[in-house]
Motif scaffolding. Sequence first.
Motif, PDB file in Angstrom:
ATOM      1  N   TYR A   1      53.940 108.563  50.900  1.00 32.26           N
ATOM      2  CA  TYR A   1      54.371 109.360  52.113  1.00 32.26           C
ATOM      3  C   TYR A   1      53.779 108.816  53.501  1.00 32.26           C
ATOM      4  CZ  TYR A   1      54.773 112.568  48.302  1.00 32.26           C
ATOM      5  OH  TYR A   1      55.242 113.358  47.039  1.00 32.26           O
ATOM      6  N   LYS A   2      52.785 108.206  53.428  1.00 35.21           N
ATOM      7  CA  LYS A   2      52.394 107.431  54.423  1.00 35.21           C
ATOM      8  C   LYS A   2      53.379 106.365  54.914  1.00 35.21           C
ATOM      9  CE  LYS A   2      48.344 104.907  56.371  1.00 35.21           C
ATOM     10  NZ  LYS A   2      46.949 104.292  56.159  1.00 35.21           N
TER      11      LYS A   2
ATOM     12  N   PHE B   1      56.516 108.275  56.121  1.00 37.00           N
ATOM     13  CA  PHE B   1      56.289 108.992  57.379  1.00 37.00           C
ATOM     14  C   PHE B   1      56.377 107.579  58.394  1.00 37.00           C
ATOM     15  CE2 PHE B   1      53.584 110.351  61.037  1.00 37.00           C
ATOM     16  CZ  PHE B   1      54.198 111.654  61.325  1.00 37.00           C
TER      17      PHE B   1
ATOM     18  N   MET C   1      60.722 111.775  58.172  1.00 36.88           N
ATOM     19  CA  MET C   1      59.488 112.277  58.414  1.00 36.88           C
ATOM     20  C   MET C   1      59.171 113.650  57.835  1.00 36.88           C
ATOM     21  SD  MET C   1      58.366 110.898  62.347  1.00 36.88           S
ATOM     22  CE  MET C   1      59.978 111.731  63.264  1.00 36.88           C
TER      23      MET C   1
ATOM     24  N   THR D   1      55.592 114.761  55.930  1.00 38.27           N
ATOM     25  CA  THR D   1      54.553 115.656  56.662  1.00 38.27           C
ATOM     26  C   THR D   1      54.029 116.721  55.866  1.00 38.27           C
ATOM     27  OG1 THR D   1      56.036 117.224  58.104  1.00 38.27           O
ATOM     28  CG2 THR D   1      55.304 115.170  59.242  1.00 38.27           C
TER      29      THR D   1
ATOM     30  N   VAL E   1      50.320 117.064  54.298  1.00 38.23           N
ATOM     31  CA  VAL E   1      49.187 118.091  54.345  1.00 38.23           C
ATOM     32  C   VAL E   1      48.924 118.626  53.270  1.00 38.23           C
ATOM     33  CG1 VAL E   1      49.280 120.579  55.220  1.00 38.23           C
ATOM     34  CG2 VAL E   1      50.166 118.817  56.654  1.00 38.23           C
TER      35      VAL E   1
ATOM     36  N   TRP F   1      50.496 123.553  60.943  1.00 40.93           N
ATOM     37  CA  TRP F   1      51.857 122.673  61.006  1.00 40.93           C
ATOM     38  C   TRP F   1      53.241 123.597  61.420  1.00 40.93           C
ATOM     39  CZ3 TRP F   1      56.313 123.283  58.263  1.00 40.93           C
ATOM     40  CH2 TRP F   1      57.206 122.214  58.040  1.00 40.93           C
TER      41      TRP F   1
ATOM     42  N   ALA G   1      50.773 109.350  67.130  1.00 40.16           N
ATOM     43  CA  ALA G   1      50.837 109.715  65.634  1.00 40.16           C
ATOM     44  C   ALA G   1      51.175 108.598  64.726  1.00 40.16           C
ATOM     45  CB  ALA G   1      52.511 110.479  65.581  1.00 40.16           C
TER      46      ALA G   1
ATOM     47  N   THR H   1      48.405 108.240  62.018  1.00 32.19           N
ATOM     48  CA  THR H   1      48.525 107.942  60.388  1.00 32.19           C
ATOM     49  C   THR H   1      47.830 106.742  59.892  1.00 32.19           C
ATOM     50  OG1 THR H   1      50.873 108.968  61.089  1.00 32.19           O
ATOM     51  CG2 THR H   1      50.835 107.588  58.925  1.00 32.19           C
TER      52      THR H   1
END
Length: 150
Positions: free
Chosen positions: A26-27, A30, A67, A71, A75, A92, A130, A134
């Motif tokens: 996910y990192k 994103f 993205m 996100t 979370v 969020w 952001a 991140t």
Amino acid sequence: MDLNGYSLVMAGLLPAMETLGDRLGYKRVFSIGLIIFSIASLTAAFAPTPYVLIAARVLLAVGAAIMMPATMAIVRVTFTDPRELGLAIGIWGAIASGGAGLGPIVGGLLLEYFSWGSVFLINLPIAILAFALTILLVLNMKGIEVKSLT
């Protein structure tokens, strides 16, 4: 065409992008979406023709679609305590809703005092912040094991 292009691309790509996050992390996903969104914002801000602007808006939708699922996944795995998770999801949602509500107002103010490209350039400082956050704060994770919230 511009509004339809953005919505169509965004809606069409969302399901596939969630799977991409599961596979690549996910990192990473994103960050890639953020970079695409930033490049598209810069392109849209200085678009020499309407066709370039429309293409840039479609590319903005690609970045946003990449993205968005990441996100929520970030979370979900960051906040494991149900109370913290509930609060994080609430924040969020509030940020997403606030952005949707304030976007046209901020855009109108920018158009009042600056050129039309400023409505796209405002994305860049936010994206840079952001991206830095991140890199610093988000763990590199793949595939979420969904747990019950109860």
